[in-house]
Design a protein around this motif. Structure first.
Motif, PDB file in Angstrom:
ATOM      1  N   PHE A 179      -2.997   2.265   1.710  1.00 11.54           N
ATOM      2  CA  PHE A 179      -3.285   3.617   2.192  1.00 11.54           C
ATOM      3  C   PHE A 179      -4.164   3.588   3.434  1.00 11.54           C
ATOM      4  N   ALA A 180      -4.983   2.549   3.570  1.00 12.25           N
ATOM      5  CA  ALA A 180      -5.725   2.369   4.817  1.00 12.25           C
ATOM      6  C   ALA A 180      -4.758   2.033   5.960  1.00 12.25           C
ATOM      7  N   HIS A 181      -3.696   1.287   5.654  1.00  9.53           N
ATOM      8  CA  HIS A 181      -2.680   0.994   6.681  1.00  9.53           C
ATOM      9  C   HIS A 181      -2.066   2.304   7.194  1.00  9.53           C
ATOM     10  N   VAL A 182      -1.728   3.186   6.266  1.00  9.47           N
ATOM     11  CA  VAL A 182      -1.109   4.455   6.649  1.00  9.47           C
ATOM     12  C   VAL A 182      -2.056   5.271   7.520  1.00  9.47           C
ATOM     13  N   GLU A 183      -3.302   5.403   7.083  1.00  8.60           N
ATOM     14  CA  GLU A 183      -4.241   6.252   7.815  1.00  8.60           C
ATOM     15  C   GLU A 183      -4.613   5.652   9.169  1.00  8.60           C
TER      16      GLU A 183
END
Length: 283
Positions: free
Chosen positions: A213-217
């Motif tokens: 989810f850090a990758h997405v953000e």
């Protein structure tokens, strides 16, 4: 019933937690069963406690007793899907598929408790402590039940603003000029996820994280080009595919359980509900 919990979970401590007793109580009850049956029903291995040949006979009998006790206490219409199920799975899979599937399952079976444990790692030969383990890639395991539950692909994504500013790459080779947002290489434990990065050129300094989810953000914030699961990237209106058709790393999620796991009605219902939900939302 204590022995059956250990047979399904592979660990005294996990069985004790599910049953609401302490470790020594579990050990004492298993020892008493072995004394009554005249032999070992469990043997310790590197993968946790495994059921012996005599133990398999005991499992069959214990499951009949379990069903009879449930019928005695709840009546003929007793719900076989009850108790606790523990599932270990990667964050993205848990959020998109597992959590909503288990929520729907509990509406049908309110006496079922579900614990979801976050883990993105290679399949363990020791699956003790969980009923189901969701892993990336086809698992190579012994004494286990494994089945595919969801196919997906890692693809490249970026924001339109990032591409306007940094330029849209026209080939895989041109990715060398762009920061790639992905996992921290030294922390990757899954070979298939590591191979996805090996197919691409070296990246300039970039934002890396152990959280998908850090990758997405980070990608949505313009940190670079993200290597994301397509079921996350395609669903995010802030992102657009990059080099669509030129790069896709196909993967699959698999469910793995100890041999005794799928014999548990609650585990079988959990797996069935999960697969059914994925088929519904992905078509």
């Amino acid at each position: 019933m204590t022995f059956l919990s250990v047979a399904r979970l592979g660990r005294y401590t996990a069985a004790a937690e599910v049953l609401g007793v302490n470790h020594s109580t579990v050990s004492r009850r298993v020892t008493a069963l072995e004394s009554a049956m005249g032999g070992r029903v469990l043997v310790r291995t590197a993968g946790g406690w495994e059921v012996t040949d005599l133990g398999h006979r005991a499992v069959t009998i214990a499951e009949r007793i379990e069903a009879s006790l449930r019928e005695l206490s709840d009546g003929e219409n007793a719900d076989a899907v009850h108790g606790m199920v523990r599932v270990s799975a990667p964050d993205a899979f848990t959020s998109v598929f597992l959590a909503p599937a288990m929520t729907a399952l509990r509406r049908e079976h309110p006496q079922l408790a579900v614990e979801l444990l976050s883990a993105t790692q290679r399949v363990r030969q020791n699956r003790s402590g969980v009923d189901l383990e969701i892993v990336v890639g086809r698992p190579q395991v012994l004494r286990a039940y494994a089945t595919p539950v969801c196919a997906y692909a890692l693809r490249l994504y970026a924001t339109p603003d990032y591409l306007d500013e940094a330029g849209r790459p026209d080939s895989i080779a041109e990715l060398a000029a762009h920061p790639l947002v992905y996992y921290v290489e030294s922390s990757l434990q899954v070979d298939e996820l590591d191979r996805a990065l090996q197919e691409l050129p070296d990246s300039p300094a970039s934002v890396r994280s152990t959280s998908v989810f850090a990758h997405v953000e980070a990608t949505a914030a313009g940190a670079g080009i993200g290597i994301l699961p397509d079921f996350l990237g395609d669903a995010d209106p802030r992102l657009t595919r990059v080099l669509d058709g030129a790069y896709a790393h196909p993967l699959a999620y698999w469910a793995v359980a100890r041999d005794e796991g799928p014999r548990n009605p609650a585990v079988a219902a959990t797996l069935e509900a999960l697969i059914s939900y994925i088929e519904t939302v992905r078509g």
